[in-house]
Design a protein around this motif. Sequence first.
Motif, short mmCIF file in Angstrom:
data_model
loop_
_atom_site.label_atom_id
_atom_site.label_comp_id
_atom_site.label_asym_id
_atom_site.label_seq_id
_atom_site.Cartn_x
_atom_site.Cartn_y
_atom_site.Cartn_z
N TYR A 202 31.39 69.91 87.62
CA TYR A 202 30.67 68.87 86.90
C TYR A 202 29.90 69.56 85.77
O TYR A 202 29.08 70.44 86.02
N LEU A 203 30.20 69.19 84.55
CA LEU A 203 29.61 69.83 83.37
C LEU A 203 28.83 68.78 82.60
O LEU A 203 29.39 67.81 82.09
N SER A 204 27.52 68.96 82.53
CA SER A 204 26.66 67.93 81.93
C SER A 204 25.95 68.51 80.70
O SER A 204 25.25 69.51 80.80
N LEU A 205 26.14 67.86 79.55
CA LEU A 205 25.70 68.41 78.26
C LEU A 205 24.36 67.80 77.82
O LEU A 205 23.71 67.13 78.60
N THR A 206 23.94 68.06 76.57
CA THR A 206 22.74 67.38 76.06
C THR A 206 23.08 66.60 74.78
O THR A 206 24.08 66.87 74.13
N ASP A 207 22.20 65.65 74.45
CA ASP A 207 22.48 64.76 73.32
C ASP A 207 21.75 65.17 72.04
O ASP A 207 21.45 64.33 71.20
N TYR A 208 21.49 66.45 71.91
CA TYR A 208 20.80 66.95 70.71
C TYR A 208 21.50 66.47 69.43
O TYR A 208 20.86 65.96 68.52
N ILE A 209 22.81 66.63 69.36
CA ILE A 209 23.56 66.25 68.14
C ILE A 209 23.56 64.72 67.97
O ILE A 209 23.32 64.19 66.88
N GLN A 210 23.81 63.99 69.06
CA GLN A 210 23.94 62.53 68.93
C GLN A 210 22.63 61.85 68.53
O GLN A 210 22.64 60.80 67.89
N HIS A 211 21.48 62.44 68.96
CA HIS A 211 20.20 61.87 68.54
C HIS A 211 20.00 62.04 67.03
O HIS A 211 19.27 61.29 66.40
N LYS A 212 20.64 63.06 66.45
CA LYS A 212 20.41 63.39 65.04
C LYS A 212 21.48 62.84 64.10
O LYS A 212 21.18 62.46 62.98
N TYR A 213 22.73 62.84 64.56
CA TYR A 213 23.82 62.55 63.64
C TYR A 213 24.71 61.42 64.13
O TYR A 213 25.08 61.36 65.30
N ALA A 214 25.08 60.55 63.21
CA ALA A 214 25.95 59.41 63.52
C ALA A 214 27.40 59.87 63.59
O ALA A 214 27.75 60.93 63.06
N PRO A 215 28.25 59.08 64.25
CA PRO A 215 29.68 59.40 64.31
C PRO A 215 30.22 59.62 62.90
O PRO A 215 29.90 58.89 61.97
N GLY A 216 31.04 60.65 62.74
CA GLY A 216 31.66 60.93 61.44
C GLY A 216 30.85 61.84 60.54
O GLY A 216 31.39 62.40 59.58
N GLU A 217 29.55 62.01 60.81
CA GLU A 217 28.79 62.97 60.00
C GLU A 217 29.34 64.37 60.29
O GLU A 217 29.78 64.65 61.39
N PRO A 218 29.31 65.26 59.26
CA PRO A 218 29.93 66.57 59.44
C PRO A 218 29.45 67.32 60.69
O PRO A 218 30.25 67.92 61.40
N GLU A 219 28.13 67.26 60.96
CA GLU A 219 27.59 67.99 62.12
C GLU A 219 28.14 67.41 63.42
O GLU A 219 28.40 68.15 64.37
N ALA A 220 28.29 66.08 63.46
CA ALA A 220 28.82 65.44 64.68
C ALA A 220 30.28 65.80 64.86
O ALA A 220 30.72 66.16 65.96
N ASN A 221 31.04 65.71 63.80
CA ASN A 221 32.47 66.04 63.90
C ASN A 221 32.69 67.52 64.26
O ASN A 221 33.61 67.84 65.02
N ARG A 222 31.84 68.39 63.73
CA ARG A 222 31.97 69.81 64.06
C ARG A 222 31.73 70.02 65.57
O ARG A 222 32.46 70.74 66.24
N TYR A 223 30.69 69.37 66.08
CA TYR A 223 30.37 69.48 67.51
C TYR A 223 31.53 68.95 68.35
O TYR A 223 31.96 69.57 69.33
N TYR A 224 32.07 67.81 67.94
CA TYR A 224 33.18 67.22 68.71
C TYR A 224 34.44 68.08 68.62
O TYR A 224 35.18 68.20 69.59
N ALA A 225 34.66 68.69 67.46
CA ALA A 225 35.82 69.58 67.33
C ALA A 225 35.66 70.80 68.24
O ALA A 225 36.61 71.22 68.91
N ASN A 226 34.44 71.35 68.29
CA ASN A 226 34.19 72.50 69.17
C ASN A 226 34.36 72.12 70.64
O ASN A 226 34.93 72.88 71.42
N MET A 227 33.85 70.95 71.01
CA MET A 227 34.03 70.51 72.39
C MET A 227 35.51 70.32 72.70
O MET A 227 36.00 70.70 73.75
N ASP A 228 36.22 69.72 71.74
CA ASP A 228 37.63 69.41 71.95
C ASP A 228 38.45 70.67 72.25
O ASP A 228 39.34 70.66 73.11
N THR A 229 38.15 71.75 71.54
CA THR A 229 38.84 73.01 71.78
C THR A 229 38.66 73.43 73.25
O THR A 229 39.62 73.86 73.90
#
Length: 418
Positions: A202-229
């Motif tokens: 069970y891997l539980s993350l934090t919402d640091y990025i989501q509190h700051k950036y909306a879907p599609g913003e570069p920082e959000a997409n970068r985080y999601y790309a890193n998670m996806d890898t």
Amino acid sequence: MERAGVELNGVRYRWPKQPVVVVCIDGGDPAYFEQGVRDGVVPHVARFLKQGFGAVADGDMPSFTCPNNMSITTGAPPAVHGISGNFYLDRATGEAVVMTGPELLRSRTLMAEFSRHGAKVASITAKDKLRKQLGKDMDVAGGSVNFSSECADQATLAEHGIEDVLGFVGRPKPDIYSPELSLFVLEAGVKLLAERRPDILYLSLTDYIQHKYAPGEPEANRYYANMDTLFGRLDALGAVVALTADHGMNDKSNADGSPRVIWLQDVLDRYFGKGSSTVICPITDRFVAHHGALGGFVRVYCGERLDPRDVMNVAKGLDGVEAVFDRGTAALKFDLPLDREGDVVVIGRADTCIGAAEADHDLSGLKGHRLRTHGALAETKVPFILNRPLSAAYAKRAAARALRSRELFDFAINGVDA
Ligand SMILES: [Zn+2]
């Protein structure tokens, strides 16, 4: 011979034939994956959605971190596991009690239960506050581990089942306010899966990025790309990979970028007098409200001379309020523990958050960012994604009704063909 599984809160879980990884993406509103797929930054998740299973499920109310992490890992609602916020007001003492203590948890988690039946499990969180509840009664003698990236440098064999986590993962300790805090959790999961092959992670993350950036913003997409890898690596190691979130996230700001807030304590003080009621914002980590203490769900505790019905009437008339419930109705409607419920529950509309007294909230931490937060009905929608197709029986169940995030472990363990 097949090993017997375990039973927890009325659900029978078979013994996993291959490792099962459930990831709780804190604040992982479905919109992030939807946008990520459109922008082509989450190729592995896009493949899971095609070859496996994907839906939008309902989390539990209030749409906060602690209650939903416990719902996902116990397979039961807050009425059963007892965690209905990040803290509550003890009526006997009038004191606010932080709800992260293991003694407040009324159910074992699946990780604890499986570990006690001899399985090797891993529970890894970003922030340490969840760690103790998730690992309550876990047996770490048989190779199971329970640690946080926040306190990765303090892990001991006796308490966490692992030591020198930083050396094991091969990364420095991440900053608590960084996306790396979450990525470290996933990296540790990949490493454990490769080297120790636990039965359940069970891997539980934090919402640091989501509190700051909306879907599609570069920082959000970068985080999601890193998670996806890292999701791709978990998948390549042969695990069943299941993705969900504890809650979604919405922008609750005015057009000029300032937070759109109802200061409910100030309103009630004006109507009924100071000291007649206490508004508790259970999103906050501490009673003294600080940055991030604004959410879409609050509890009002009424003093002896204040009738909850009068509070309800005032709250119902406020622009930005979506719903108001008395204690009993809230507990019944949302499956919440009655003994930890306020006298009145006030839920904000998707675009509005509810605070206590304006003077008690420090908004300087927003530093020009629009306020993005959660807690309301509007943030209960979460992803429900598996990298493998469902068995016929579970596909039928998924087609018949809306799913809940607390069914994800059931689907990941019992619902895919081995
Ligand atoms: Zn959260």
